[in-house]
Scaffold this active site. Structure first.
Site, short mmCIF file in Angstrom:
data_model
loop_
_atom_site.label_atom_id
_atom_site.label_comp_id
_atom_site.label_asym_id
_atom_site.label_seq_id
_atom_site.Cartn_x
_atom_site.Cartn_y
_atom_site.Cartn_z
N LYS A 45 0.85 -1.20 0.00
CA LYS A 45 0.00 0.00 0.00
C LYS A 45 0.88 1.25 0.00
O LYS A 45 1.87 1.31 0.73
CB LYS A 45 -0.91 -0.03 1.22
CG LYS A 45 -2.00 1.05 1.21
CD LYS A 45 -2.93 0.89 2.41
CE LYS A 45 -4.06 1.91 2.38
NZ LYS A 45 -4.94 1.78 3.56
N SER A 101 -9.86 2.08 2.41
CA SER A 101 -8.97 2.82 1.55
C SER A 101 -7.99 1.94 0.77
O SER A 101 -7.44 2.35 -0.25
CB SER A 101 -8.16 3.82 2.38
OG SER A 101 -7.30 3.12 3.28
N SER A 105 -10.07 -0.25 6.62
CA SER A 105 -9.41 -0.12 5.31
C SER A 105 -8.70 -1.37 4.81
O SER A 105 -8.31 -1.44 3.65
CB SER A 105 -8.42 1.04 5.33
OG SER A 105 -9.10 2.27 5.28
#
Lengths: 504, 497, 98
Positions: B80, B155, B179
């Protein structure tokens, strides 16, 4: 820029001053408060920085244990209570010298609170002790350094841009805040100065900081307000920033008292604002107005866990505290039986520690004082170093004194021994050996020298024989000269009189 | 599609250590797959072809030289783009950091590198991890491999999508309010938010410091555990990380035995507001758990009704402070510096230009909630509700071993559907937020497709602090039963990308 | 709870250093208002005698030894900066506010 002021006496006739002092001290830890970067002064710009103290995305603070320990020790030395549990908080505001745009500080949970410091000031009725109550001492971090470039003045106003060095960002700071200092009256400036001086001594004595006001490792903000009588509510205060010498603390308080009074007497209001102290002109000028009060949006720092100093730890630190400097001075003055003036001389010259160590090593108080305030101070002054840096240890002085008491050295030879040590020729016995400085104690050579001296000036023998014993001095002097000072003058005199058959 | 990219991390690990395939081959296969499909998916913001092949070849050399390497050495991973990577762009999905290259590695990145895991690149995300759809990325949305018209969750939508699209068998996410778990749920993958403090946060760009946690993502429970073990453990650089042994997650994932366990269904996380197909699959999974020997009880956690509100006060407050450092002075974007403006004006213009709408909204909200006069009513009150949520959990865990709920109230929604309605978007996190508030671990794993839209549904498992192993034990048992029932992993039923 | 006005948005934007164009102030005001209305439900909860929770893990006293670690070089520190001069970060003129 400077404002109308009135005379100090006039201020005192009509107003009662109330002060608040905020002192920031930079700790002398090896590393910063929240990262492993060095705190060393004077490094090349932006070389003592890392992701943490630069506030790079993703970095997290890691609290320095010695920072916490120093805070507790300072609190204990200032008679504070130590919190059982406290947290850091974020103080949010934007400024380019602050990498995260929040300062990691403490808000409503300071690690130390409710202390006091007693300071002595000279009053019309003699020396008096004044108690300054301490609200809190808390931990926080320093900011970076802005250099303002371009523009005519080189100051912040009119600068075209600024350059920022973050080496100082994150250096541990302890902020020590007094409660309102009331009742000082006309002595307010002296009390302020005495407080900062006493605080500086305590911090130096604790070894937590080098407390150099000129380098900014000790900084003082002076809050001042006036009111008509001690029974009135507190007046509106001004906050004078970064007053960076003891003398300036005193002058800034005095100046602000006269400035406030002039405004109030002219029917104007005092503005609550930050003011800047100007060392050169001795006035303060207006900085930022605090009329729309800051909103720092404090909240507990989530990246650092709470601090809960165990009572065992606190008591351990308390037990290991050095003696309070003021208490120690009083004790030594009594022990050494010194007058106030003699004591003050030692304190002013910062010789107390050295004299104490020399006494502990066996030197008499008088001899230690004589050496340190006399010969050694003179040499140190000449060389522009501190006496402590000369390399004459208390043990050396003790050895010299021992040799003097046995008659192996006299004062003149002792000075030569010191000279040799300072020149790096070795220790006391080494210099004596290499320079051949031992007092001549064999009467034979001395008698020869006496005879030579008398032969050079035959009339003096008669003069002495006739009872004018003061004439012996010139013969003794000649003998001392001939033996290059290595004779014991008293013994020379004895032998001379004996030789001439004269008695004292 | 190369067969290699269909393999799980544990399968690849076996092939690699047996010498049947090289790390470079595995890496190349995944890079090829990315080239082939990522134009449509947009899971990656940055692909580090050179670095990945280099790292793979180092692993191959070590293996050839007979050196000991980690069990996941040579297995590729999507990272990420919120984790700092030395020498590699780290944008956090924001224009603010479009060109920023960190001078340091996050602790998790260091641990991945030391384990020989091959970082393929940086995955897409909602800007500063604010969002539940990855639509708030400044660099365009990520598409759900199940249906390119739909969101992959957020997210961490890039991390979940890269797993579901077989671009990587492993991924790293961060989870502040869901997330990791919500993207896992809507893409049919597995994701774990470890106990707060279980994994070092050092180097993860902070959203809300007291809620954020880095965690593992994969296609199977075992793979997730293997990755968990690599990244977990105390780090002196993160003083909120826990100095205690890492829970035995891999052993638990291999065990998968829930006979005699007590499992609590949280009454407040389900029912009204949850899609019918989500509820149906959840109820069926509960029956399976019972059939595997667990005792199912209903548990009530009344304070959970206020968890979402408390979260949307705490998160903006902390983020308003965490994001203050993005000011155009030390790194990243600077706008408006033409010599005429003051630093304050340049900071304000930079922040207006560099932050997207959602980020600005949350910063403003947090600034408000922390301001003088409002602190007690908003932030202070939210922190007290946080205590109540933790107390409800404690009470529940005195009765049961784990708690379960649907992970998200709905399956993947359409891109653009909720963009103009922040509150509707926030409701996606309603079931995932409580564990973040209490600092507890949570897992999402796929439990089937909702009958009405044929999109994946996830179940959330929650456990007490530092009992992350229970998630893996329960997850493994359920996964095994479900895959047996389906006859294949859920992703096999996905139409080809 | 009071609603968010246009002036509130101006004030918040200043505190947060975000230059919000005047034509967007109303937009932000209404959105913040809607969110605040939703989160204001927290006030309905009786929290007398409830201790606020700032940290999810109950640990205390985590310290680092005072031992120097690795710093960045000036080049590394300055590499990401928008403007640099003399090994320092160059910033636009600072209005005297602090």
């Amino acid at each position: 820029m400077s404002e109308a002021v009135i005379s100090y006496d006039e201020v005192l006739e009509q107003f009662d001053p109330v002060m608040g002092l905020e002192v920031h001290v930079e700790l002398g830890t090896r590393t910063k408060m929240f990262c492993g970067c060095s705190t060393e002064f004077g490094a090349e710009p932006n070389t003592h920085v890392c992701p943490v103290c630069l506030g790079l995305p993703g970095a997290l603070p890691a609290l320095n244990k010695i920072g916490v320990e120093s805070a507790i020790r300072i609190g204990l030395a200032l008679n504070c209570k130590i919190a059982e549990w406290c947290r850091f908080a974020r103080k949010n505001y934007f400024y380019p010298d602050m990498p995260k745009n929040f300062q990691t500080s403490q808000y409503d949970e300071p690690i130390c609170y409710d202390g006091y410091l007693d300071v002595d000031i000279d009053t019309d009725e003699g020396r008096k002790t004044f108690r300054v109550n301490i609200e809190r001492a808390h931990m926080e971090e320093d900011t970076g350094k802005n250099t303002h470039m371009g523009g005519a003045t080189g100051r912040i106003h009119g600068a075209d841009y600024s350059l920022v060095d973050y080496n100082r960002a994150g250096i541990p700071l302890i902020e020590i805040v007094t409660k309102p200092i009331e009742g000082a009256g006309k002595y307010a400036p002296e009390v302020a100065k005495a407080y900062v001086a006493a605080l500086r001594d305590i911090l130096r004595n604790l070894g937590v900081s080098d407390v150099k006001m000129e380098q900014g490792s000790l900084r003082c903000d002076v809050n001042l307000s006036l009111r008509r009588t001690p029974q009135d509510e507190l007046g509106i205060r001004s906050e004078t920033k970064n007053v960076n010498s003891l003398r300036s603390v005193e002058r800034a308080v005095r100046y602000e008292m006269t400035r406030h009074a002039a405004r109030l007497l002219a029917g104007e209001r005092v503005i609550q604002e930050t003011r800047h102290w100007h060392e050169d002109t001795g006035v303060t000028t207006s900085g930022r107005s605090k009329s729309d009060a800051e909103d720092y949006r404090y909240f507990p720092e989530p990246d650092l866990v709470p601090i809960a100093p165990s009572r065992e730890w606190v008591e351990q630190l308390r037990a290991a505290l050095p003696e309070n400097p003021a208490v120690r001075r009083a004790r030594m003055q009594e022990l050494w039986n010194l007058s106030d003036i003699d004591m003050q001389t030692l304190i002013n010259a910062e010789l107390l520690d050295l004299v104490e160590e020399a006494v502990a090593a066996g030197v008499s108080v008088d001899a230690a004082r004589k050496w340190y305030t006399g010969e050694l101070s003179r040499v140190a002054n000449e060389r522009e170093v501190d006496v402590a840096e000369l390399g004459i240890t208390p043990a050396m002085l003790a050895r010299i004194e021992e040799l003097i008491s046995t008659g192996a050295l006299n004062d003149k030879l002792a000075r030569q021994v010191l000279e040799g040590i300072l020149a790096g020729e070795g220790d006391v016995d080494g210099v004596i050996a290499s320079r051949g400085l031992a007092v001549v104690s064999d009467d034979g050579p001395l008698l020869e020298a006496i005879k030579d001296a008398l032969a050079a000036d035959p009339s003096v023998a008669e003069t002495i024989a006739s009872g004018k014993l003061q004439a012996a001095g010139s013969v003794v002097g000649a003998v001392m000269k001939a033996t290059r000072g290595q004779a014991d003058a008293a013994r020379v005199r004895e032998l001379l009189l004996e030789h001439l058959g004269v008695s004292e | 599609m190369s067969e290699l990219v269909r393999k799980d991390a544990s399968e690849l690990s076996a092939l690699l250590s047996a010498g049947e395939v090289s790390a470079v081959e595995v890496t190349q296969a995944h890079l090829d797959r990315i080239t082939q499909v990522d134009g449509a998916i947009h899971a990656f913001l940055h692909i580090d072809t050179e670095g990945a092949l280099q790292a793979a070849s180092v692993v191959d050399s070590k293996r050839a030289a007979g050196e000991t390497v980690g069990s996941l050495a040579g297995v590729p991973l999507g990272l990420k783009d919120i984790l700092a990577t030395k020498g590699l762009p780290t944008t956090v999905g924001s224009k603010m950091l479009e060109n920023w290259i960190p001078p340091y590695d996050a602790t998790v990145v260091t641990r991945l590198r030391e384990a020989g895991i091959v970082i393929l690149g940086k995955t897409n995300m909602d800007e500063f991890a604010m969002g539940s759809s990855t639509e708030h990325s400044a660099f365009g949305p990520t598409h759900n491999p199940w249906d390119l018209e739909r969101i992959p969750g957020g997210s961490g939508g890039g991390s979940s999508a890269c797993l579901a699209a077989f671009e990587a068998p492993l991924a790293i996410g961060t989870d502040t309010g869901g997330s990791i778990r919500q993207p896992a749920a809507v893409t049919g993958t597995v994701g774990v938010k470890p106990t707060y403090g279980g994994v070092s946060r050092y180097g993860a760009v902070a959203l809300a410091s007291s809620l954020d946690q880095i965690g593992p993502c994969a296609r199977t429970v075992l793979d997730t555990a293997l990755l968990h073990e690599v990244i977990a453990g105390f780090d002196p650089m993160d003083q909120t990380s826990i100095n205690a042994p890492v829970p035995a997650v891999v052993a638990a994932a291999k065990r998968g035995d829930i006979k005699g366990m007590k499992i609590g269904v949280v009454r407040e996380l389900g029912g009204e507001g949850y899609q019918a197909g989500v509820r149906q699959r959840f109820d069926e999974a509960v029956v399976i758990l019972e059939s595997l020997g667990a005792e199912i009880v209903e548990v009530s956690c009344p304070s959970f009704d206020y968890a979402l509100a408390a979260y949307y006060l705490i998160l903006p407050s902390e983020c308003s402070s965490n994001l203050a450092k993005f000011d155009g002075i030390r790194f990243g974007l600077r706008v408006g510096d033409d010599g005429s403006r003051s630093v304050e004006q340049v900071m304000s213009q930079t922040r207006a230009a560099g932050f997207g709408d959602e980020v600005i909204r949350r910063i403003m909200l947090g600034t408000y909630a922390l301001s003088a006069g409002y602190y007690d009513a908003y932030y202070g009150q939210a922190q007290k509700i946080r205590t109540l949520v933790a107390q409800d959990f404690a009470k529940a865990f005195s009765q049961v071993d784990v708690l379960i709920s649907p992970t998200a109230p709905t399956t993947a929604f359409k891109i653009g559907e909720k963009l103009d309605d922040p509150m509707a978007m926030y409701l996606n996190d309603i079931a995932t937020i409580p564990v973040n508030l209490a600092g507890l671990p949570g897992m999402s794993l796929p439990i089937g497709l909702a009958p009405e839209d044929n999109l994946p549904v996830g179940m959330q498992i929650m456990a007490p602090a530092m009992a992350d192993d229970r998630l893996y034990n329960v997850g493994a048992a359920l996964e095994r039963a479900l895959v047996a029932q389906w006859g294949a992993p859920i992703l096999n039923s996905m139409a080809g990308v | 709870m009071s609603a968010i006005s246009r002036d509130d948005v101006v004030h918040l934007a200043h505190l947060a250093r975000i230059d919000i164009p005047s034509d967007q102030l109303d937009h932000y005001a209404s959105q913040l208002d809607a969110i605040l209305e939703a989160v204001a439900t927290v006030s309905a909860v009786d929290t007398d005698n409830v201790v606020p929770m700032s940290h999810p893990v109950p640990s205390t006293n985590v310290f680092r030894e005072d031992v120097p670690g690795q710093s960045l070089t000036a080049n590394e520190a300055l590499a990401g900066a928008p403007a640099v001069e003399d090994d320092r970060f160059r910033v636009p003129r600072i209005l005297d506010e602090e």
